[in-house]
Design a protein around this motif. Structure first.
Motif, PDB file in Angstrom:
ATOM      1  N   ASP A 328      53.777  30.401  38.558  1.00  0.00           N
ATOM      2  CA  ASP A 328      55.102  31.236  38.872  1.00  0.00           C
ATOM      3  C   ASP A 328      53.628  31.406  40.579  1.00  0.00           C
ATOM      4  O   ASP A 328      53.434  31.776  40.600  1.00  0.00           O
ATOM      5  CB  ASP A 328      55.129  32.616  38.884  1.00  0.00           C
ATOM      6  N   MET A 329      54.784  30.522  41.663  1.00  0.00           N
ATOM      7  CA  MET A 329      54.352  30.345  43.033  1.00  0.00           C
ATOM      8  C   MET A 329      54.486  31.825  43.472  1.00  0.00           C
ATOM      9  O   MET A 329      53.000  32.190  44.684  1.00  0.00           O
ATOM     10  CB  MET A 329      54.495  28.183  43.725  1.00  0.00           C
ATOM     11  N   ALA A 330      55.218  32.064  43.517  1.00  0.00           N
ATOM     12  CA  ALA A 330      55.809  33.545  44.371  1.00  0.00           C
ATOM     13  C   ALA A 330      54.493  34.600  43.968  1.00  0.00           C
ATOM     14  O   ALA A 330      54.106  35.193  44.369  1.00  0.00           O
ATOM     15  CB  ALA A 330      56.958  33.983  44.348  1.00  0.00           C
ATOM     16  N   ASP A 331      54.547  34.403  42.713  1.00  0.00           N
ATOM     17  CA  ASP A 331      53.487  35.836  42.468  1.00  0.00           C
ATOM     18  C   ASP A 331      52.190  35.613  42.177  1.00  0.00           C
ATOM     19  O   ASP A 331      51.909  36.628  42.660  1.00  0.00           O
ATOM     20  CB  ASP A 331      53.765  36.034  40.605  1.00  0.00           C
ATOM     21  N   GLU A 332      51.726  33.920  41.962  1.00  0.00           N
ATOM     22  CA  GLU A 332      50.056  33.811  42.702  1.00  0.00           C
ATOM     23  C   GLU A 332      49.840  34.648  43.862  1.00  0.00           C
ATOM     24  O   GLU A 332      48.979  34.779  44.214  1.00  0.00           O
ATOM     25  CB  GLU A 332      50.204  32.123  42.524  1.00  0.00           C
ATOM     26  N   LEU A 333      51.082  33.645  45.006  1.00  0.00           N
ATOM     27  CA  LEU A 333      50.512  34.845  46.629  1.00  0.00           C
ATOM     28  C   LEU A 333      50.990  35.785  46.480  1.00  0.00           C
ATOM     29  O   LEU A 333      50.040  36.423  47.445  1.00  0.00           O
ATOM     30  CB  LEU A 333      51.641  33.683  47.065  1.00  0.00           C
ATOM     31  N   ARG A 334      51.647  36.403  46.218  1.00  0.00           N
ATOM     32  CA  ARG A 334      51.760  38.097  46.141  1.00  0.00           C
ATOM     33  C   ARG A 334      51.092  38.611  46.178  1.00  0.00           C
ATOM     34  O   ARG A 334      50.475  39.214  45.742  1.00  0.00           O
ATOM     35  CB  ARG A 334      52.870  38.225  45.811  1.00  0.00           C
ATOM     36  N   LEU A 335      50.415  37.981  44.329  1.00  0.00           N
ATOM     37  CA  LEU A 335      49.117  38.708  43.590  1.00  0.00           C
ATOM     38  C   LEU A 335      48.161  38.626  44.539  1.00  0.00           C
ATOM     39  O   LEU A 335      46.822  39.641  44.301  1.00  0.00           O
ATOM     40  CB  LEU A 335      48.738  38.194  42.069  1.00  0.00           C
ATOM     41  N   PHE A 336      47.560  37.590  45.601  1.00  0.00           N
ATOM     42  CA  PHE A 336      46.777  36.921  46.074  1.00  0.00           C
ATOM     43  C   PHE A 336      46.537  38.346  47.048  1.00  0.00           C
ATOM     44  O   PHE A 336      45.421  39.174  47.415  1.00  0.00           O
ATOM     45  CB  PHE A 336      46.765  36.161  47.178  1.00  0.00           C
ATOM     46  N   GLU A 337      47.342  38.335  47.480  1.00  0.00           N
ATOM     47  CA  GLU A 337      47.578  39.284  48.827  1.00  0.00           C
ATOM     48  C   GLU A 337      47.069  41.138  47.860  1.00  0.00           C
ATOM     49  O   GLU A 337      47.008  42.046  48.493  1.00  0.00           O
ATOM     50  CB  GLU A 337      48.989  39.274  49.610  1.00  0.00           C
ATOM     51  N   TYR A 338      48.025  41.043  47.243  1.00  0.00           N
ATOM     52  CA  TYR A 338      48.023  42.973  47.075  1.00  0.00           C
ATOM     53  C   TYR A 338      46.947  42.704  46.119  1.00  0.00           C
ATOM     54  O   TYR A 338      46.279  44.196  46.294  1.00  0.00           O
ATOM     55  CB  TYR A 338      49.427  42.689  45.666  1.00  0.00           C
ATOM     56  N   GLY A 339      46.170  42.000  45.477  1.00  0.00           N
ATOM     57  CA  GLY A 339      44.253  42.389  45.067  1.00  0.00           C
ATOM     58  C   GLY A 339      43.732  42.797  46.492  1.00  0.00           C
ATOM     59  O   GLY A 339      43.125  43.697  46.396  1.00  0.00           O
ATOM     60  N   GLN A 340      44.217  42.110  47.225  1.00  0.00           N
ATOM     61  CA  GLN A 340      43.435  42.086  48.390  1.00  0.00           C
ATOM     62  C   GLN A 340      43.934  43.733  49.050  1.00  0.00           C
ATOM     63  O   GLN A 340      42.991  44.690  50.050  1.00  0.00           O
ATOM     64  CB  GLN A 340      43.349  41.007  49.378  1.00  0.00           C
ATOM     65  N   ARG A 341      45.315  44.025  49.207  1.00  0.00           N
ATOM     66  CA  ARG A 341      45.797  45.387  49.863  1.00  0.00           C
ATOM     67  C   ARG A 341      44.990  46.686  48.885  1.00  0.00           C
ATOM     68  O   ARG A 341      44.447  47.759  49.350  1.00  0.00           O
ATOM     69  CB  ARG A 341      46.973  45.359  49.106  1.00  0.00           C
TER      70      ARG A 341
END
Ligand code: ZN
Length: 454
Positions: A328-341
């Motif tokens: 899931d492309m959207a999930d990958e990008l969201r998790l990338f950001e959320y991990g940093q948050r």
């Protein structure tokens, strides 16, 4: 699949930003012409919201069939290394037919998620027990066939794997199906170029598995085989890997690589999770791409990529689905950001000041992913005619315009808002469903029943 004469978007994301009334003509699978501010012509396909197709820069397709099967906690602490033992047992049972069926499903799911090209980091080369196939690229041919079925663009990265650990430790029994010598690897690369040729725009790169799986001499011998195409390597994914590298060489993995090899924009360093500030800056300056696989890195408990420092230094990056535990492309990008948050206890960390976070995530992954796979990024003349359209009536997108569409897609609606996907000028997904899905799933079910129930 139907050849597309032209498509008209109410709005589409072009390299310079969102444009309205965008008309794209294609020829031979590439974008031949883009006009903006024009009306649709009578025979045009019509879509509301267009996004360029995304590159999935790191996949091991066969691992899709293991998704969800490694969740039972063992004695002691589970880790990447206990997961790897499970994976070795699974891979030991796969035939070429199995690999093709599983890869076809993984690739169909990738296209449905908006990925239009995959970097397949392909290390399962031999038959049971390490016996060579008559064609050294037999397994690569199955990956190529699966890519053809799904219509996904392929950058095949045959993996060079020779050692079981740093310092030339011999490979173990579980690794017998992966192994090459520099000479046999040269033959594998040649054969791989042959088997991907029918796909038209496939590329073959070079992929030393990791510093622990190659000796310095072997690494030097195989790198020239890239011949200008991408070079990918797993690096610094695990703390133990870093410690073993230091024990062997006195250098950390990324540090060792930069000390011994001219890393440039052809390179993709997959994971690069554990880096010092100096390593982070060296990677950013080199022009290489950091291949970040947020879902897999979370699933395997790898750690967190130093994204803020890396972006501040201008580093290129892209995303990969790696173990394909979820695609899931959207999930990958969201998790990338959320991990940093979560780590930095802040919001909107990937965006530049004043910019939208979804746009920064999408643009970064689009540019770095395409570079890592050796192709052009974005909707522009000469680039592959690859795009996804979003459903303007999806509740998550109601009333959104411009960059708010990307924020809402990535952080709210996710993949369910993807309506159609075109790859190489052909429509392969309609209403969120790949045209080959039913046949691919049917074959996959038969393979899984045999693998898991007998
Ligand atoms: Zn990997």
């Amino acid at each position: 699949m139907e050849q597309l004469p032209a498509i008209h978007f109410r709005t589409a994301l072009l390299p310079d930003g969102w444009a309205h009334d965008v008309r794209i003509e294609t020829a031979a699978g590439r974008i031949a012409c883009i006009d903006t501010g024009v009306s649709a012509q009578p025979r045009d396909e019509r879509a509301a919201i267009g996004l360029p197709g995304m590159a999935n820069l790191h996949s091991h397709a066969f691992q899709r069939a293991m998704a969800g099967l490694t969740g039972k906690r063992g004695p002691g602490a589970d880790s990447f290394w206990t997961w790897r033992e499970w994976m070795y047992r699974f891979v030991g049972r796969l035939t070429p037919d199995d690999v093709e069926a599983i890869a076809a499903l993984a690739f169909v799911e990738m296209v449905e998620a908006g990925f239009t090209r995959v970097g397949e980091f392909h290390y399962l080369h031999h038959d049971f027990g390490g016996q060579c196939f008559a064609d050294p690229a037999e397994m690569g041919a199955r990956i190529a066939a699966a890519a053809g079925t799904a219509g996904i663009g392929l950058t095949l990265l045959p993996v060079f794997y020779a050692q079981g650990g740093f310092g030339g430790v011999p490979a173990g029994d579980g690794q017998a199906r992966f192994l090459s010598t520099p000479d046999s690897y040269a033959r594998l690369i040649e054969a791989s170029r042959h088997v991907v040729a029918p796909l038209g725009d496939a590329l073959v790169g070079v992929a030393p598995h990791s510093l622990r799986a190659v000796t310095p001499d072997a690494l030097a011998a195989i790198l020239p085989l890239a011949n200008g195409n991408p070079i990918h390597i797993h690096i610094a994914e695990q703390v133990r890997e870093v410690e073993d590298c230091v024990a062997w060489s006195g250098r950390r993995p990324v540090e060792w690589l930069f000390d011994h090899v001219a890393v440039d924009g052809r390179w993709c360093l997959v994971h690069a999770t554990h880096m010092t500030a100096d390593e982070t800056h060296a990677l950013a300056r080199s022009g290489a791409v950091a291949g970040i696989c947020p879902i897999t890195e979370a699933d395997l408990g790898d750690g967190l990529f130093p994204a803020i420092d890396y972006r501040a230094a201008g580093g290129a990056w892209g995303i990969g689905t790696d173990s394909n535990v979820a695609i899931d492309m959207a999930d990958e990008l969201r998790l990338f950001e959320y991990g940093q948050r979560l780590h930095h206890r802040a919001r909107n960390v990937i965006a530049d000041e004043g910019g939208f976070n979804g746009r920064a995530l999408f643009d970064g992954a689009l540019k770095g992913g395409a570079q890592a796979l050796g192709v052009e990024a974005g909707l522009k003349v000469g680039a592959p005619a690859d795009w996804a359209t979003l459903d303007p009536d999806h509740v998550g997108l109601i009333g959104r315009q411009g960059d708010a569409l990307l924020d809402s897609f990535l952080f709210a609606s996710g993949r369910h808002a993807i309506d159609a996907v075109w790859r190489g000028g052909r429509k392969v997904v309609t209403g969120g469903v790949h045209h080959a899905r039913a046949a691919v799933v049917s074959r996959y079910c038969m393979v899984l029943q045999r693998l898991l129930m007998t």
